[in-house]
Structure formats: C-alpha cells, structure tokens
Design a protein around this motif. Structure first.
Motif, PDB file in Angstrom:
ATOM      1  N   GLU A  39       0.842  -1.199   0.000  1.00 52.68           N
ATOM      2  CA  GLU A  39       0.000   0.000   0.000  1.00 52.68           C
ATOM      3  C   GLU A  39       0.872   1.241   0.000  1.00 52.68           C
ATOM      4  O   GLU A  39       1.897   1.297   0.680  1.00 52.68           O
ATOM      5  CB  GLU A  39      -0.929   0.006   1.200  1.00 52.68           C
ATOM      6  CG  GLU A  39      -1.983   1.091   1.123  1.00 52.68           C
ATOM      7  CD  GLU A  39      -3.041   0.923   2.197  1.00 52.68           C
ATOM      8  OE1 GLU A  39      -3.954   1.757   2.234  1.00 52.68           O
ATOM      9  OE2 GLU A  39      -2.951  -0.025   2.978  1.00 52.68           O
ATOM     10  N   SER A  40       0.489   2.265  -0.758  1.00 54.59           N
ATOM     11  CA  SER A  40       1.285   3.476  -0.846  1.00 54.59           C
ATOM     12  C   SER A  40       0.385   4.690  -0.909  1.00 54.59           C
ATOM     13  O   SER A  40      -0.812   4.594  -1.180  1.00 54.59           O
ATOM     14  CB  SER A  40       2.197   3.443  -2.078  1.00 54.59           C
ATOM     15  OG  SER A  40       1.422   3.348  -3.262  1.00 54.59           O
ATOM     16  N   CYS A  41       0.985   5.847  -0.646  1.00 57.05           N
ATOM     17  CA  CYS A  41       0.275   7.122  -0.701  1.00 57.05           C
ATOM     18  C   CYS A  41       0.551   7.753  -2.059  1.00 57.05           C
ATOM     19  O   CYS A  41       1.707   7.985  -2.430  1.00 57.05           O
ATOM     20  CB  CYS A  41       0.766   8.034   0.420  1.00 57.05           C
ATOM     21  SG  CYS A  41      -0.022   9.648   0.468  1.00 57.05           S
ATOM     22  N   ARG A  42      -0.522   8.055  -2.804  1.00 55.21           N
ATOM     23  CA  ARG A  42      -0.405   8.607  -4.155  1.00 55.21           C
ATOM     24  C   ARG A  42      -0.384  10.132  -4.068  1.00 55.21           C
ATOM     25  O   ARG A  42      -1.335  10.746  -3.592  1.00 55.21           O
ATOM     26  CB  ARG A  42      -1.564   8.122  -5.014  1.00 55.21           C
ATOM     27  CG  ARG A  42      -1.641   6.595  -5.138  1.00 55.21           C
ATOM     28  CD  ARG A  42      -3.011   6.160  -5.614  1.00 55.21           C
ATOM     29  NE  ARG A  42      -4.064   6.551  -4.670  1.00 55.21           N
ATOM     30  CZ  ARG A  42      -5.365   6.322  -4.882  1.00 55.21           C
ATOM     31  NH1 ARG A  42      -5.765   5.723  -5.992  1.00 55.21           N
ATOM     32  NH2 ARG A  42      -6.252   6.699  -3.985  1.00 55.21           N
ATOM     33  N   ASP A  84      -4.138  10.730  -3.368  1.00 57.31           N
ATOM     34  CA  ASP A  84      -4.433  10.871  -1.944  1.00 57.31           C
ATOM     35  C   ASP A  84      -4.021  12.248  -1.435  1.00 57.31           C
ATOM     36  O   ASP A  84      -4.666  12.806  -0.557  1.00 57.31           O
ATOM     37  CB  ASP A  84      -3.694   9.795  -1.139  1.00 57.31           C
ATOM     38  CG  ASP A  84      -4.095   8.395  -1.554  1.00 57.31           C
ATOM     39  OD1 ASP A  84      -5.296   8.081  -1.480  1.00 57.31           O
ATOM     40  OD2 ASP A  84      -3.214   7.608  -1.962  1.00 57.31           O
ATOM     41  N   VAL A  85      -2.915  12.792  -1.982  1.00 59.15           N
ATOM     42  CA  VAL A  85      -2.352  14.053  -1.499  1.00 59.15           C
ATOM     43  C   VAL A  85      -2.000  14.942  -2.683  1.00 59.15           C
ATOM     44  O   VAL A  85      -1.503  14.463  -3.708  1.00 59.15           O
ATOM     45  CB  VAL A  85      -1.090  13.810  -0.642  1.00 59.15           C
ATOM     46  CG1 VAL A  85      -0.461  15.140  -0.210  1.00 59.15           C
ATOM     47  CG2 VAL A  85      -1.422  12.973   0.581  1.00 59.15           C
ATOM     48  N   ILE A  86      -2.266  16.244  -2.551  1.00 55.04           N
ATOM     49  CA  ILE A  86      -1.818  17.247  -3.517  1.00 55.04           C
ATOM     50  C   ILE A  86      -0.831  18.175  -2.817  1.00 55.04           C
ATOM     51  O   ILE A  86      -1.147  18.743  -1.772  1.00 55.04           O
ATOM     52  CB  ILE A  86      -2.985  18.085  -4.069  1.00 55.04           C
ATOM     53  CG1 ILE A  86      -4.010  17.203  -4.778  1.00 55.04           C
ATOM     54  CG2 ILE A  86      -2.460  19.150  -5.045  1.00 55.04           C
ATOM     55  CD1 ILE A  86      -5.261  17.969  -5.202  1.00 55.04           C
ATOM     56  N   LEU A  87       0.352  18.328  -3.383  1.00 54.96           N
ATOM     57  CA  LEU A  87       1.338  19.286  -2.900  1.00 54.96           C
ATOM     58  C   LEU A  87       1.435  20.399  -3.934  1.00 54.96           C
ATOM     59  O   LEU A  87       1.708  20.140  -5.113  1.00 54.96           O
ATOM     60  CB  LEU A  87       2.706  18.631  -2.711  1.00 54.96           C
ATOM     61  CG  LEU A  87       2.787  17.465  -1.722  1.00 54.96           C
ATOM     62  CD1 LEU A  87       4.216  16.931  -1.650  1.00 54.96           C
ATOM     63  CD2 LEU A  87       2.325  17.890  -0.332  1.00 54.96           C
ATOM     64  N   VAL A  88       1.194  21.638  -3.498  1.00 61.41           N
ATOM     65  CA  VAL A  88       1.186  22.780  -4.415  1.00 61.41           C
ATOM     66  C   VAL A  88       2.288  23.751  -4.015  1.00 61.41           C
ATOM     67  O   VAL A  88       2.291  24.272  -2.887  1.00 61.41           O
ATOM     68  CB  VAL A  88      -0.168  23.506  -4.388  1.00 61.41           C
ATOM     69  CG1 VAL A  88      -0.164  24.666  -5.387  1.00 61.41           C
ATOM     70  CG2 VAL A  88      -1.305  22.541  -4.701  1.00 61.41           C
ATOM     71  N   GLU A  89       3.211  23.997  -4.935  1.00 61.07           N
ATOM     72  CA  GLU A  89       4.262  24.984  -4.693  1.00 61.07           C
ATOM     73  C   GLU A  89       3.792  26.332  -5.229  1.00 61.07           C
ATOM     74  O   GLU A  89       3.587  26.502  -6.433  1.00 61.07           O
ATOM     75  CB  GLU A  89       5.556  24.558  -5.383  1.00 61.07           C
ATOM     76  CG  GLU A  89       6.728  25.490  -5.106  1.00 61.07           C
ATOM     77  CD  GLU A  89       8.008  24.994  -5.741  1.00 61.07           C
ATOM     78  OE1 GLU A  89       9.066  25.066  -5.089  1.00 61.07           O
ATOM     79  OE2 GLU A  89       7.954  24.531  -6.898  1.00 61.07           O
ATOM     80  N   GLN A  90       3.620  27.295  -4.319  1.00 57.24           N
ATOM     81  CA  GLN A  90       3.156  28.623  -4.712  1.00 57.24           C
ATOM     82  C   GLN A  90       3.894  29.645  -3.843  1.00 57.24           C
ATOM     83  O   GLN A  90       3.428  30.027  -2.769  1.00 57.24           O
ATOM     84  CB  GLN A  90       1.641  28.756  -4.550  1.00 57.24           C
ATOM     85  CG  GLN A  90       1.113  30.035  -5.141  1.00 57.24           C
ATOM     86  CD  GLN A  90      -0.313  29.875  -5.644  1.00 57.24           C
ATOM     87  OE1 GLN A  90      -0.822  28.774  -5.782  1.00 57.24           O
ATOM     88  NE2 GLN A  90      -0.959  30.991  -5.919  1.00 57.24           N
ATOM     89  N   PRO A  91       5.075  30.090  -4.304  1.00 54.94           N
ATOM     90  CA  PRO A  91       5.917  30.980  -3.494  1.00 54.94           C
ATOM     91  C   PRO A  91       5.183  32.207  -2.976  1.00 54.94           C
ATOM     92  O   PRO A  91       5.293  32.559  -1.811  1.00 54.94           O
ATOM     93  CB  PRO A  91       7.051  31.351  -4.450  1.00 54.94           C
ATOM     94  CG  PRO A  91       7.131  30.203  -5.394  1.00 54.94           C
ATOM     95  CD  PRO A  91       5.700  29.757  -5.594  1.00 54.94           C
ATOM     96  N   VAL A  92       4.411  32.877  -3.853  1.00 55.82           N
ATOM     97  CA  VAL A  92       3.613  34.032  -3.435  1.00 55.82           C
ATOM     98  C   VAL A  92       2.154  33.580  -3.396  1.00 55.82           C
ATOM     99  O   VAL A  92       1.616  33.100  -4.386  1.00 55.82           O
ATOM    100  CB  VAL A  92       3.779  35.216  -4.405  1.00 55.82           C
ATOM    101  CG1 VAL A  92       2.907  36.384  -3.964  1.00 55.82           C
ATOM    102  CG2 VAL A  92       5.241  35.632  -4.484  1.00 55.82           C
ATOM    103  N   LEU A  93       1.537  33.719  -2.228  1.00 55.62           N
ATOM    104  CA  LEU A  93       0.190  33.182  -2.022  1.00 55.62           C
ATOM    105  C   LEU A  93      -0.780  34.332  -1.726  1.00 55.62           C
ATOM    106  O   LEU A  93      -1.052  34.645  -0.566  1.00 55.62           O
ATOM    107  CB  LEU A  93       0.216  32.182  -0.862  1.00 55.62           C
ATOM    108  CG  LEU A  93      -1.052  31.394  -0.563  1.00 55.62           C
ATOM    109  CD1 LEU A  93      -1.520  30.620  -1.787  1.00 55.62           C
ATOM    110  CD2 LEU A  93      -0.810  30.439   0.605  1.00 55.62           C
ATOM    111  N   PRO A  94      -1.317  34.960  -2.761  1.00 56.23           N
ATOM    112  CA  PRO A  94      -2.270  36.063  -2.544  1.00 56.23           C
ATOM    113  C   PRO A  94      -3.647  35.535  -2.174  1.00 56.23           C
ATOM    114  O   PRO A  94      -3.959  34.350  -2.378  1.00 56.23           O
ATOM    115  CB  PRO A  94      -2.296  36.761  -3.904  1.00 56.23           C
ATOM    116  CG  PRO A  94      -2.024  35.663  -4.885  1.00 56.23           C
ATOM    117  CD  PRO A  94      -1.071  34.719  -4.194  1.00 56.23           C
ATOM    118  N   ALA A  95      -4.482  36.394  -1.664  1.00 61.22           N
ATOM    119  CA  ALA A  95      -5.839  36.002  -1.288  1.00 61.22           C
ATOM    120  C   ALA A  95      -6.616  35.484  -2.487  1.00 61.22           C
ATOM    121  O   ALA A  95      -7.476  34.606  -2.367  1.00 61.22           O
ATOM    122  CB  ALA A  95      -6.567  37.177  -0.644  1.00 61.22           C
ATOM    123  N   GLY A  96      -6.300  36.018  -3.686  1.00 60.06           N
ATOM    124  CA  GLY A  96      -7.013  35.591  -4.876  1.00 60.06           C
ATOM    125  C   GLY A  96      -6.752  34.162  -5.281  1.00 60.06           C
ATOM    126  O   GLY A  96      -7.478  33.605  -6.116  1.00 60.06           O
TER     127      GLY A  96
END
Length: 258
Positions: A39-42, A84-96
């Motif tokens: 079993e693994s985490c996707r 199972d998991v989403i990793l999102v790289e977003q250096p600048v994270l505005p409210a929009g």
C-alpha cells in the motif's frame, strides 16, 4: 488527548474545541494503522522545482508514489488523476489564489492538500486553515512532507505504530528519585568521561520542576487546561524515560543513587 489526536493526523483546529468523549471517538475511529504490504500514498505535485526535488529525495520511500507533476492547478484538474495528497508549490500566495485551491480540492477530493509558500498574508493563511488546506512555509524539509503525506492515510511503518501505541498506553509512574537523591547523584565521581550521571541528574531537576509547574497551571487556568495537561503528560513521560536511563548508567558504573 489533544496531543494523541494531532499525532494521529488530526488538525489541531478541528479537535481543539471538541469534548474529551468526541476526541476519544475520533482516536478510536482513526487510530494508527500498520502499513499493509504494497500500500502506498499517491501524491500529485504542482510545481516543477518541487517535483524534481521530492522525486529525488523520496526515491527510497516505497510508501510514497508520485503519480504526476503538473505546471499548475488547471493542468492537474484537467488530468484528474487518482490521488491521496496534492502538494502545491506557490511561493507568493495572494488572497485571490484561495478560490483556485478550493475548487481543485473540491474536484479531486484528496485526503490532504498542502500549499508550500514563501510569502502570504495572515488572513490568507487563516482562511486556508479553516478550509482544511495545510500550509507549509518554504523551504520545506522533504522528510517532513513525507510524514504529512503518510499521516493523511494513517500509513506508518509497523515499528513506529507499535512504538507510539506503547507510549500512549504507558502509565506515568511516581518519581524514582527525589530532590535529595538527585543532588547526591550530581556530586558523584563518575568513571565516564562525559559525566553522564551528573548531566542526567541536572536534566531531571529541570524536568521535575517543569512537570510540577505544568500541573499547577493545569489546575489554575481553565482556558489552557488541555494544553497544560498535555505538557504535564509529556514532561512526566520524559522524566520517566530519563530516570530509567539514569538507573542504567548508575548500575553500569556500580554507583548508587541512595
């Protein structure tokens, strides 16, 4: 109970206001589970640089499987992979950016979404936390991200699960050494060059004081009672472990704490 819930993968914001009975019910319903064979985490990764780094760092982690790397959330949603998991790289994270993250989470329904950011406003971070999206400031440790992914499925190696279970079931005993004994141990002549008995005795003096302090705070501050109860329990567990270590060192050197 709060510490046990967080260690089992529940976000502190979702359990902090629950009653003791509700927290116990969550622990019983989603307790640590040993890793079944195969079993693994996707994991889906949004961000080329992050994907490049994690695929290299996670190469020897059989429990983690990167199912795809995507340039942006739109490409991920269009692909609709089973994840199972989403990793999102977003250096600048505005409210929009919040709406796009929430839409992707609603469409793909991952167990966990983590946004890795460098700069963001407090309001944005609080909103994401309320929506159940985790945020981690860059640079992020790949090992820490791996633990987050595995906790999302309660996938932990067998030896880790057994160790945590033993710790949670371990009763906290009374003090093994009183203040006078610790003072005597601190003055003993040791054959070990690093003077381990003296160092352990000094650590125990501090732990004993903090254990008592946490217990006093627990009884005096109703608002922070749960936090101080957790601190008291942690200090007592540490104290017990160090007392056992001290007893072993004294015995190995033929010394006595009496």
């Amino acid at each position: 109970l709060l510490k046990a819930a967080v260690d089992a993968g529940h976000a502190i914001g979702t359990v902090a206001a629950l009653s003791d009975e509700d927290i116990r019910a969550r622990l019983e319903g989603s307790g640590l589970r040993r890793q079944p064979a195969g079993e693994s985490c996707r994991v889906a990764i949004v961000g080329a640089a992050l994907a490049e780094r994690l695929e290299g760092e996670w190469a020897d982690r059989a429990q983690l499987r990167v199912v795809g790397r995507y340039p942006d959330l739109a490409a991920l949603v269009a692909a609709r992979p089973a994840i199972d998991v989403i990793l999102v790289e977003q250096p600048v994270l505005p409210a929009g950016a919040i709406r796009g993250l929430l839409d992707a989470a609603a469409t793909l329904a991952p167990r966990l979404m983590v946004v890795l950011y460098a700069f963001a406003g407090r309001g944005t971070l609080r909103r994401l936390d309320r929506e159940g999206i985790a945020v981690v400031r860059q640079p992020a440790d790949p090992a820490h991200l791996a633990r987050l992914c595995l906790l999302s499925l309660n996938l932990v190696p067998r030896e880790v699960a057994e160790g945590v279970e033993r710790l949670m079931l371990q009763p906290i005993g009374p003090r093994r050494y009183d203040d006078v004994q610790l003072a005597r141990i601190g003055r003993l002549n040791s054959a070990i060059r690093c003077e381990c008995p003296q160092h352990l005795a000094n650590l125990l003096v501090g732990l004993n004081a903090f254990e008592q302090y946490s217990r006093t705070c627990e009884s005096e501050s109703a608002r922070d009672a749960a936090t101080h109860a957790m601190l008291y329990s942690a200090a007592a567990q540490c104290r017990s472990l160090l007392e056992n270590a001290l007893a072993h060192v004294l015995e190995s050197e033929g010394l006595t704490g009496e």
